[in-house]
Design an enzyme around this catalytic site. Structure first.
Site, PDB file in Angstrom:
ATOM      1  N   ALA A  89       0.841  -1.208   0.000  1.00 24.05           N
ATOM      2  CA  ALA A  89       0.000   0.000   0.000  1.00 24.05           C
ATOM      3  C   ALA A  89       0.872   1.252   0.000  1.00 24.05           C
ATOM      4  O   ALA A  89       0.530   2.262   0.592  1.00 24.05           O
ATOM      5  CB  ALA A  89      -0.933  -0.025   1.215  1.00 24.05           C
TER       6      ALA A  89
ATOM      7  N   VAL B  31       2.993   3.122  -5.276  1.00 22.35           N
ATOM      8  CA  VAL B  31       2.372   2.514  -6.464  1.00 22.35           C
ATOM      9  C   VAL B  31       1.058   1.841  -6.076  1.00 22.35           C
ATOM     10  O   VAL B  31       0.023   2.047  -6.721  1.00 22.35           O
ATOM     11  CB  VAL B  31       3.310   1.495  -7.149  1.00 22.35           C
ATOM     12  CG1 VAL B  31       2.609   0.831  -8.330  1.00 22.35           C
ATOM     13  CG2 VAL B  31       4.601   2.162  -7.619  1.00 22.35           C
ATOM     14  N   GLY B  32       1.077   1.049  -4.994  1.00 23.14           N
ATOM     15  CA  GLY B  32      -0.108   0.280  -4.612  1.00 23.14           C
ATOM     16  C   GLY B  32      -1.306   1.173  -4.316  1.00 23.14           C
ATOM     17  O   GLY B  32      -2.426   0.905  -4.774  1.00 23.14           O
TER      18      GLY B  32
ATOM     19  N   ARG C 163      17.742  -1.265 -10.576  1.00 27.00           N
ATOM     20  CA  ARG C 163      16.634  -2.172 -10.275  1.00 27.00           C
ATOM     21  C   ARG C 163      17.182  -3.521  -9.798  1.00 27.00           C
ATOM     22  O   ARG C 163      16.583  -4.192  -8.980  1.00 27.00           O
ATOM     23  CB  ARG C 163      15.763  -2.379 -11.512  1.00 27.00           C
ATOM     24  CG  ARG C 163      14.979  -1.145 -11.906  1.00 27.00           C
ATOM     25  CD  ARG C 163      14.047  -1.452 -13.080  1.00 27.00           C
ATOM     26  NE  ARG C 163      13.326  -0.268 -13.516  1.00 27.00           N
ATOM     27  CZ  ARG C 163      13.773   0.576 -14.432  1.00 27.00           C
ATOM     28  NH1 ARG C 163      14.928   0.371 -15.017  1.00 27.00           N
ATOM     29  NH2 ARG C 163      13.054   1.626 -14.784  1.00 27.00           N
TER      30      ARG C 163
ATOM     31  N   VAL D 196       4.337  -5.925 -10.305  1.00 31.42           N
ATOM     32  CA  VAL D 196       4.888  -4.584 -10.533  1.00 31.42           C
ATOM     33  C   VAL D 196       6.272  -4.443  -9.889  1.00 31.42           C
ATOM     34  O   VAL D 196       7.136  -3.726 -10.376  1.00 31.42           O
ATOM     35  CB  VAL D 196       3.931  -3.495  -9.966  1.00 31.42           C
ATOM     36  CG1 VAL D 196       4.518  -2.098 -10.159  1.00 31.42           C
ATOM     37  CG2 VAL D 196       2.559  -3.577 -10.624  1.00 31.42           C
ATOM     38  N   THR D 197       6.489  -5.172  -8.797  1.00 32.61           N
ATOM     39  CA  THR D 197       7.733  -5.057  -8.037  1.00 32.61           C
ATOM     40  C   THR D 197       8.959  -5.289  -8.923  1.00 32.61           C
ATOM     41  O   THR D 197       8.973  -6.195  -9.754  1.00 32.61           O
ATOM     42  CB  THR D 197       7.719  -6.094  -6.892  1.00 32.61           C
ATOM     43  OG1 THR D 197       6.521  -5.924  -6.134  1.00 32.61           O
ATOM     44  CG2 THR D 197       8.924  -5.928  -5.981  1.00 32.61           C
TER      45      THR D 197
ATOM     46  N   HIS E  71      12.416  -4.788 -18.699  1.00 32.48           N
ATOM     47  CA  HIS E  71      12.235  -3.464 -18.116  1.00 32.48           C
ATOM     48  C   HIS E  71      13.582  -3.057 -17.546  1.00 32.48           C
ATOM     49  O   HIS E  71      14.102  -3.692 -16.661  1.00 32.48           O
ATOM     50  CB  HIS E  71      11.194  -3.559 -16.995  1.00 32.48           C
ATOM     51  CG  HIS E  71      10.862  -2.245 -16.375  1.00 32.48           C
ATOM     52  ND1 HIS E  71      10.600  -1.114 -17.098  1.00 32.48           N
ATOM     53  CD2 HIS E  71      10.727  -1.895 -15.077  1.00 32.48           C
ATOM     54  CE1 HIS E  71      10.309  -0.132 -16.261  1.00 32.48           C
ATOM     55  NE2 HIS E  71      10.385  -0.579 -15.040  1.00 32.48           N
TER      56      HIS E  71
END
Ligand SMILES: NC(=O)c1ccc[n+]([C@@H]2O[C@H](COP(=O)([O-])OP(=O)(O)OC[C@H]3O[C@@H](n4cnc5c(N)ncnc54)[C@H](O)[C@@H]3O)[C@@H](O)[C@H]2O)c1
Length: 318
Positions: free
Chosen positions: A20, A23-24, A98, A128-129, A185
């Protein structure tokens, strides 16, 4: 008012968002603003998912959405989710790649997936992580789900960045700009200018090769540019909007062609690995991998990108 026929049973699609954070919470916000379903927000920090869910619920009367929002520190409320968006983990700090996030986030994503799939055997997982391609491969392995139900978000974001820069450069609406980005990515992503258009006209006809190259470079560096400005976190509005585009395409069975991290089983010459490619997204998840013909240079760039993903995945010893 008498209780509805559903008797309080969930009649709307159920979307769980794990993590949360920036992004969440934005995924939850955009999802309810589009009334895609009810949202359960899960995080390990006590009070954060509950507080954000309550706050977002109270925006409902103003925005006009009826989606129910629940915040929790456990997975009890996530049962029978239709979609689970996983954003839990650490974000990049300035100077971090990343890939630096690999081992820490692998631990987090692994435990999240175990808890999620135990309660939602039919869900579609949207990862998404970061590092994205390795995390989605890990989630697929851990879940035991068919590969078409485990998908990674990256290409939509990367191409949205490219589209933004093209629209700014040519002073046209972003709505007129389509862009194509392949590969993992990260710094080895492969933007494809000849498939990127403004109202159908390839951008290679609309700007000089030098300007185009500058936009491609800015796109590849798009995440780092924002990290260096924010200093204490990474991008989240555009990433969340991109994840929600996937959620919408799936829940509405739109059969939308979008660039996502998908499991390749020989397509584009890659076997047994998640890499970013155009896919058809519908209610079953990845319903088709769209294969386009690449030039020799494009294929070489794609191979390099896939090799970088493979290297990370190998480190995880899945
Ligand atoms: N795929 C992409 O294109 C893309 C784009 C942006 C961000 N990201 C990645 O998304 C992730 C989240 O970014 P953010 O900006 O929201 O970070 P953030 O720090 O704001 O939020 C992450 C949240 O995850 C929570 N969390 C940590 N461990 C958890 C666990 N075991 N269970 C549940 N929740 C847990 C944290 O408490 C935190 O609230 C990062 O890994 C980031 O790199 C990916």
């Amino acid at each position: 008012m008498p209780a509805s026929k559903a008797g309080g049973r969930q009649a709307r699609p159920k979307i769980t968002v794990v993590g949360a954070g920036n992004v969440g919470a934005s995924v939850a916000q955009y999802a309810v603003e589009k009334e895609l379903g009810d949202v359960v927000l899960v995080d390990v920090i006590e009070g954060i998912p509950q507080g954000k869910a309550l706050d977002l619920a109270q925006a409902g009367p103003v925005h006009g959405y009826d989606s129910r929002l629940t915040g929790a520190n456990t997975y009890d409320d996530t049962g029978d989710s239709d979609i689970v968006v996983i954003t839990a983990g650490l974000a990049r700090k300035p100077g971090m790649t990343r890939d630096d996030l690999l081992f820490k986030n692998a631990e987090i994503v692994g435990s999240v997936v175990e808890q999620v799939v135990a309660r939602s055997v039919n869900a579609i997982l949207v990862l998404v992580t970061n590092p994205l391609d390795a995390m989605v491969q890990l989630a697929w392995k851990k879940s035991g789900f068919a590969a078409q139900r485990v998908i990674g978000m990256a290409g939509i974001l990367d191409s949205a960045r490219f589209r933004t820069f093209i629209a700014q450069e040519l002073d046209v609406s972003v709505e007129n700009v389509t862009a194509f980005v392949l590969g993992g990515h990260g710094d080895t992503m492969v933007p494809l200018p000849r498939y990127s258009t403004v109202a159908g006209v390839p951008i290679t006809e609309l700007m000089s090769p030098e300007r185009l190259q500058a936009l491609v470079a800015r796109t590849a560096n798009g995440g780092a540019e924002i990290v260096s400005l924010l200093k204490s976190g990474s991008a989240y509005y555009a990433p969340a909007a991109s994840a929600v585009e996937m959620v919408e395409a799936i829940l509405k069975d739109k059969k939308k062609i979008l660039p996502c991290a998908a499991y390749l089983d020989g397509q584009y010459g890659v076997k047994g690995l998640y890499v970013g490619v155009p896919v058809k997204l519908g209610r079953a998840g990845v319903e088709q991998i769209v294969e386009i013909k690449l030039t020799r240079d494009e294929q070489a760039a794609f191979d390099k990108s896939a090799a970088a993903v493979r290297e990370l995945v190998d480190k995880l010893k899945l």
